[in-house]
Write a protein that holds these residues in place. Structure first.
Motif, PDB file in Angstrom:
ATOM      1  N   MET B   1      41.672 -33.400 -23.910  1.00  0.00           N
ATOM      2  CA  MET B   1      41.912 -32.877 -25.255  1.00  0.00           C
ATOM      3  C   MET B   1      41.053 -31.619 -25.470  1.00  0.00           C
ATOM      4  SD  MET B   1      41.856 -35.019 -28.818  1.00  0.00           S
ATOM      5  CE  MET B   1      40.137 -35.473 -28.722  1.00  0.00           C
ATOM      6  N   ASP B   2      41.646 -30.619 -26.086  1.00  0.00           N
ATOM      7  CA  ASP B   2      40.912 -29.371 -26.336  1.00  0.00           C
ATOM      8  C   ASP B   2      40.749 -29.132 -27.832  1.00  0.00           C
ATOM      9  OD1 ASP B   2      40.644 -28.850 -23.710  1.00  0.00           O
ATOM     10  OD2 ASP B   2      42.364 -27.497 -23.572  1.00  0.00           O
ATOM     11  N   PHE B   3      39.712 -28.417 -28.167  1.00  0.00           N
ATOM     12  CA  PHE B   3      39.509 -28.024 -29.560  1.00  0.00           C
ATOM     13  C   PHE B   3      39.510 -26.497 -29.613  1.00  0.00           C
ATOM     14  CE2 PHE B   3      36.481 -26.674 -32.885  1.00  0.00           C
ATOM     15  CZ  PHE B   3      37.166 -27.150 -33.992  1.00  0.00           C
ATOM     16  N   VAL B   4      40.380 -25.951 -30.461  1.00  0.00           N
ATOM     17  CA  VAL B   4      40.468 -24.491 -30.572  1.00  0.00           C
ATOM     18  C   VAL B   4      39.718 -24.059 -31.834  1.00  0.00           C
ATOM     19  CG1 VAL B   4      42.020 -22.513 -30.659  1.00  0.00           C
ATOM     20  CG2 VAL B   4      42.740 -24.622 -29.519  1.00  0.00           C
ATOM     21  N   GLY B   5      38.651 -23.323 -31.650  1.00  0.00           N
ATOM     22  CA  GLY B   5      37.872 -22.850 -32.796  1.00  0.00           C
ATOM     23  C   GLY B   5      38.549 -21.666 -33.463  1.00  0.00           C
ATOM     24  N   PRO B   6      38.248 -21.415 -34.714  1.00  0.00           N
ATOM     25  CA  PRO B   6      38.901 -20.314 -35.428  1.00  0.00           C
ATOM     26  C   PRO B   6      38.258 -18.968 -35.106  1.00  0.00           C
ATOM     27  CG  PRO B   6      37.344 -21.400 -36.860  1.00  0.00           C
ATOM     28  CD  PRO B   6      37.270 -22.109 -35.554  1.00  0.00           C
ATOM     29  N   GLU B   7      38.978 -17.898 -35.436  1.00  0.00           N
ATOM     30  CA  GLU B   7      38.407 -16.549 -35.324  1.00  0.00           C
ATOM     31  C   GLU B   7      37.911 -16.174 -36.723  1.00  0.00           C
ATOM     32  OE1 GLU B   7      41.262 -13.663 -34.191  1.00  0.00           O
ATOM     33  OE2 GLU B   7      39.793 -12.051 -34.028  1.00  0.00           O
ATOM     34  N   PHE B   8      36.657 -15.820 -36.834  1.00  0.00           N
ATOM     35  CA  PHE B   8      36.134 -15.478 -38.159  1.00  0.00           C
ATOM     36  C   PHE B   8      34.931 -14.543 -38.039  1.00  0.00           C
ATOM     37  CE2 PHE B   8      32.334 -18.252 -38.245  1.00  0.00           C
ATOM     38  CZ  PHE B   8      32.625 -19.132 -37.214  1.00  0.00           C
ATOM     39  N   GLU B   9      34.459 -14.108 -39.209  1.00  0.00           N
ATOM     40  CA  GLU B   9      33.311 -13.196 -39.244  1.00  0.00           C
ATOM     41  C   GLU B   9      32.306 -13.734 -40.253  1.00  0.00           C
ATOM     42  OE1 GLU B   9      33.192  -8.482 -38.933  1.00  0.00           O
ATOM     43  OE2 GLU B   9      33.855  -9.172 -40.883  1.00  0.00           O
ATOM     44  N   LEU B  10      31.028 -13.713 -39.875  1.00  0.00           N
ATOM     45  CA  LEU B  10      29.977 -14.144 -40.796  1.00  0.00           C
ATOM     46  C   LEU B  10      29.246 -12.898 -41.294  1.00  0.00           C
ATOM     47  CD1 LEU B  10      28.539 -17.136 -38.787  1.00  0.00           C
ATOM     48  CD2 LEU B  10      29.616 -17.304 -41.016  1.00  0.00           C
ATOM     49  N   VAL B  11      29.140 -12.767 -42.603  1.00  0.00           N
ATOM     50  CA  VAL B  11      28.495 -11.583 -43.165  1.00  0.00           C
ATOM     51  C   VAL B  11      27.284 -12.027 -43.985  1.00  0.00           C
ATOM     52  CG1 VAL B  11      28.817  -9.533 -44.591  1.00  0.00           C
ATOM     53  CG2 VAL B  11      30.739 -10.453 -43.295  1.00  0.00           C
ATOM     54  N   GLY B  12      26.101 -11.528 -43.623  1.00  0.00           N
ATOM     55  CA  GLY B  12      24.887 -11.830 -44.373  1.00  0.00           C
ATOM     56  C   GLY B  12      24.185 -10.548 -44.759  1.00  0.00           C
ATOM     57  N   ALA B  13      23.055 -10.679 -45.448  1.00  0.00           N
ATOM     58  CA  ALA B  13      22.325  -9.496 -45.906  1.00  0.00           C
ATOM     59  C   ALA B  13      21.793  -8.686 -44.725  1.00  0.00           C
ATOM     60  CB  ALA B  13      21.185  -9.920 -46.805  1.00  0.00           C
ATOM     61  N   ARG B  14      21.377  -9.401 -43.654  1.00  0.00           N
ATOM     62  CA  ARG B  14      20.749  -8.702 -42.522  1.00  0.00           C
ATOM     63  C   ARG B  14      21.696  -8.496 -41.351  1.00  0.00           C
ATOM     64  NH1 ARG B  14      15.556 -12.393 -41.668  1.00  0.00           N
ATOM     65  NH2 ARG B  14      15.771 -13.283 -43.719  1.00  0.00           N
ATOM     66  N   ARG B  15      22.596  -9.446 -41.116  1.00  0.00           N
ATOM     67  CA  ARG B  15      23.394  -9.432 -39.891  1.00  0.00           C
ATOM     68  C   ARG B  15      24.867  -9.723 -40.161  1.00  0.00           C
ATOM     69  NH1 ARG B  15      21.465 -11.714 -35.262  1.00  0.00           N
ATOM     70  NH2 ARG B  15      23.558 -11.273 -34.551  1.00  0.00           N
ATOM     71  N   THR B  16      25.692  -9.289 -39.229  1.00  0.00           N
ATOM     72  CA  THR B  16      27.112  -9.645 -39.240  1.00  0.00           C
ATOM     73  C   THR B  16      27.451 -10.167 -37.849  1.00  0.00           C
ATOM     74  OG1 THR B  16      27.587  -7.908 -40.823  1.00  0.00           O
ATOM     75  CG2 THR B  16      29.447  -8.749 -39.578  1.00  0.00           C
ATOM     76  N   LEU B  17      28.207 -11.240 -37.792  1.00  0.00           N
ATOM     77  CA  LEU B  17      28.563 -11.813 -36.491  1.00  0.00           C
ATOM     78  C   LEU B  17      30.069 -12.044 -36.430  1.00  0.00           C
ATOM     79  CD1 LEU B  17      27.412 -13.205 -33.820  1.00  0.00           C
ATOM     80  CD2 LEU B  17      27.719 -15.334 -35.061  1.00  0.00           C
ATOM     81  N   LYS B  18      30.694 -11.521 -35.376  1.00  0.00           N
ATOM     82  CA  LYS B  18      32.125 -11.770 -35.159  1.00  0.00           C
ATOM     83  C   LYS B  18      32.257 -12.942 -34.199  1.00  0.00           C
ATOM     84  CE  LYS B  18      33.774  -7.095 -35.816  1.00  0.00           C
ATOM     85  NZ  LYS B  18      34.094  -5.858 -35.136  1.00  0.00           N
ATOM     86  N   VAL B  19      33.134 -13.872 -34.525  1.00  0.00           N
ATOM     87  CA  VAL B  19      33.339 -15.025 -33.652  1.00  0.00           C
ATOM     88  C   VAL B  19      34.794 -15.022 -33.184  1.00  0.00           C
ATOM     89  CG1 VAL B  19      33.145 -17.528 -33.460  1.00  0.00           C
ATOM     90  CG2 VAL B  19      31.618 -16.297 -34.993  1.00  0.00           C
ATOM     91  N   PRO B  20      35.029 -14.824 -31.879  1.00  0.00           N
ATOM     92  CA  PRO B  20      36.410 -14.835 -31.376  1.00  0.00           C
ATOM     93  C   PRO B  20      36.925 -16.261 -31.201  1.00  0.00           C
ATOM     94  CG  PRO B  20      34.876 -14.424 -29.592  1.00  0.00           C
ATOM     95  CD  PRO B  20      34.046 -14.569 -30.826  1.00  0.00           C
TER      96      PRO B  20
END
Lengths: 231, 461
Positions: B1-20
């Motif tokens: 069984m596989d789990f497919v994570g979503p594509e999203f972006e986290l935006v904070g005051a100091r950093r931004t992170l893209k998650v594929p």
């Protein structure tokens, strides 16, 4: 865990609350002292500790109620001499709260459940009642750490200054604590667990509970009769 | 069984992170690393589809990629255990057994017994959950979540609380305990038992598969179960400014001793590591010395030949920093700690405390609170610092600041007691410029019935 003991505690709390309402104001203090004696003797508790805790709670609650009534226009004389009904309620509530707070919370929680009180409501009620001991625990640790830092002074004044300094962080801490606690219980399925059997099917009061309930009822009737005899 | 994570972006005051998009096999244990602990937590929560409200507590905002739906998850199947795990102990139940069953009158079933065994808490089952040590509480709370079989579990910096043996064993058995689950664990622990590591240090989350290792993690310094060990590292250049002598010292909690009596003598510049498995009495030892707990025995404290009371001799940084912090900003807290004197900028530069950190709020980040609690203890001007797990909840960057603060304090002639499960911190201190002459160990037996994690093969090699 003994659910019957929790049931005893809830019944006694209910009786004390009712007697606080029915016994006339001037006779409430002697009647409450007798009630304290009955509960502590029958349940082998510590009499002095129970009375002291009760008086502190009563004083706090009564001052709160009386201040509210004074602001809304009641005279000082009516509050002190006649009590205007608030004294009875304060006494009943404080004694009931004391009784529930001092017992093991798990037993009380299960007793509530047997009475078909929703789990969420019982949990919220017990959490509120346990807030005072938690404030005391966390507050004394913070004060001890301030003393070690040399910030909190000694004596009454030093303590007051220290409490003034920690009151904000303490309240924030307690709020976060309650929210974490509620989130954890929800995730762990606390509010969805299998219900316990309701009261009346194999769950009874203990012998001590029955004895103290009868004695408390007699105590309330006796003081009502004394009041009628005096008047 | 596989789990497919979503594509999203986290935006904070100091950093931004893209998650594929990332697909992983279930069951899996994923380790989340990175220098921003709040971002690590936000990543784990966002990836598992927790609500915006939960992620908002970390200070980050999640934005899902266009056209991609949120992960369809059942809310009750997702569990989060964070650094405030101590507050998850309800206080309603009299024993650990009841805490796990939550007052449900059913007996713990064999499945529960497996979790209890994996966490090594069999000996704790009849103890009051409010009277456990930090590490023992962490184990009990982890067990309380694991017995509910969550499909998705986020363990945010809680594994750092566990002694090395218990942590390694738990990581090795996690997949067996949750055969249909995905565990995301953030923290600075080793990679044993981990399938994938995801780093949040760059602009885009980087996933790396970790080959499984059969060799158990080795921690030669940690003593066997229940024992408390003081590893005393003597300064090459002892100074007469401060000294202390302990004879027959033991802590009573509430009336019974926690460990067998300890005796030692220390001079200015000495460093003492307080070591042992969870529940052996490390915190009790430090808090007993500071006078917060009842103790017996002789503690002779001297500065420049004069005897002084414990309040003037010790500065304590407690294990849980939240009780120690009374101000809302870093600047105000350091000002209070140093008795109203401004901490010199030179010193802050030397430690590596950036202006950004100085201007930060202390309200949300427990890692920052811990860092400031440790720095505050070292700038208080007391002859001896008692640091209870100074590297707990800290990221790599904050750990090096802590290491520098401790080294500076030692080089200025302070005495440091430091409890830690963390071998890296010990090595960092050794490399940090502190000159040592010799080293000796004082071991004593814990008397409180600590949790029963067995010694793993190779641990004491």
């Amino acid at each position: 865990m003994n659910t019957s003991r929790g049931m005893d505690r809830l019944l006694i709390a209910l009786l004390l609350l009712s007697s606080g309402v029915v016994v006339p104001n001037l006779l409430l203090l002697p009647s409450s002292v007798v009630a304290c004696s009955i509960v502590t003797i029958v349940h082998k508790g510590k009499f002095v500790t129970t009375v002291l805790r009760f008086l502190t709670l009563w004083l706090c609650l009564y001052l709160l109620v009386a201040t509210g009534r004074y602001i809304s226009g009641a005279s000082l004389r009516s509050l002190v001499v006649q009590g205007s009904g608030s004294l009875g309620l304060a006494l009943g509530v404080s004694f009931s709260v004391l009784l529930v707070v001092t017992g093991p919370p798990a037993e009380t929680l299960q007793a509530f459940e047997r009475l078909r009180v929703p789990r969420g409501f019982a949990y919220a009620l017990l959490s509120v009642l346990r807030l005072l001991p938690e404030i005391k625990d966390v507050g004394s640790r913070q004060i001890a750490l301030l003393e070690l830092k040399g910030i909190a002074g000694r004596g009454f004044r030093g303590r007051c200054v220290a409490y003034g300094r920690i009151i904000g962080p303490l309240l924030v801490l307690l709020l976060e604590r309650q929210s974490t606690h509620a989130r954890s219980l929800e995730a762990r399925g606390f509010f969805e667990l299998r219900r316990l059997r309701p009261i009346g099917r194999g769950v009874t009061l203990t012998g001590r509970g029955v004895i103290s309930a009868i004695l408390l009822l007699l105590n309330a009737v006796l003081w009502c009769w004394v009041a009628r005899w005096i008047s | 069984m596989d789990f497919v994570g979503p594509e999203f972006e986290l935006v904070g005051a100091r950093r931004t992170l893209k998650v594929p998009v990332q697909t992983i096999t279930v069951p899996s244990v994923v380790r989340v690393t990175g220098d921003d602990a709040l971002l690590n937590a936000a990543f784990a929560l966002g990836w598992l589809g927790f609500s915006q409200e939960s992620i908002g507590e970390t200070g980050y905002c999640v934005t899902l990629a266009e056209g991609r739906p949120s992960v369809p998850l059942n809310l009750n199947a997702k569990h989060y255990v964070g650094p405030d795990f101590r507050w998850e102990v309800s206080g309603f139940w009299p024993t650990v057994r009841d805490e796990l069953a939550m007052g449900d009158l059913r007996e713990l079933n064999p499945d529960h017994a497996r979790v209890v065994d994996a966490l090594g808490i069999t000996a704790l089952m009849d103890r009051d959950p409010r009277r456990l040590s930090g590490g023992e509480t962490a184990k009990v709370i982890l067990a309380a979540h694991l017995v509910r079989h969550p499909r998705f579990l986020v363990i945010d910096r809680v594994l750092d609380e566990l002694d090395v043996t218990a942590r390694t064993r738990l990581l090795g058995e996690l997949k067996g305990l949750l055969p249909e689950g995905v565990v995301l664990a953030a923290g600075q622990f080793e990679e044993t038992g981990v399938d994938i590591t995801v780093s949040t240090d760059s602009e885009e989350a980087r996933w790396t598969a970790i080959p499984q290792r059969d060799v158990p993690y080795r921690c030669p310094r940690e003593p066997t179960v229940g024992d408390l060990k003081l590893e005393v590292v003597r300064s090459r250049d002892p100074r007469p400014s401060a000294s202390m002598r302990i004879e027959g010292f033991k802590v009573l909690r509430p009336a019974e001793p926690v460990f067998e009596p300890i005796s030692c003598s220390l001079a200015a510049g000495d460093l003492v590591f307080v070591m042992g498995a969870n529940g052996c009495g490390k915190t009790s030892f430090l808090e007993g010395m500071a006078g917060l707990l009842k103790s017996q025995g002789l503690i002779d404290l001297r500065t420049n030949g004069q005897g002084v009371p414990p309040q003037q001799f010790f500065a304590l940084s407690p294990q849980d920093p939240r009780c120690d912090i009374t101000e809302t900003s870093v600047e105000a807290e350091l000002l209070t700690a140093s008795g109203g004197r401004l901490v010199p900028q030179v010193l802050l530069d030397e430690l590596g405390v950036s202006p950004e950190v100085m201007g930060s709020s202390l309200c949300d980040d427990i890692g920052l609170q811990k860092l400031i609690s440790v720095i505050a203890a070292t700038v208080r001007g007391k002859p001896c610092c008692l640091l209870d797990e100074p590297s707990l909840y800290l990221t790599r960057a904050f750990r090096s600041v802590t290491g520098r603060a401790i080294c500076r304090y030692l080089n200025e002639g302070g005495i440091v007691f430091c409890s830690s499960h963390d071998g890296d911190l010990i090595d960092d201190l050794r490399k940090g410029g502190v000159k040592y002459q010799s080293q000796d160990s004082i071991a004593t037996r814990g008397l409180r019935g600590a949790s029963d994690t067995p010694t793993s093969p190779g641990q004491n090699d």
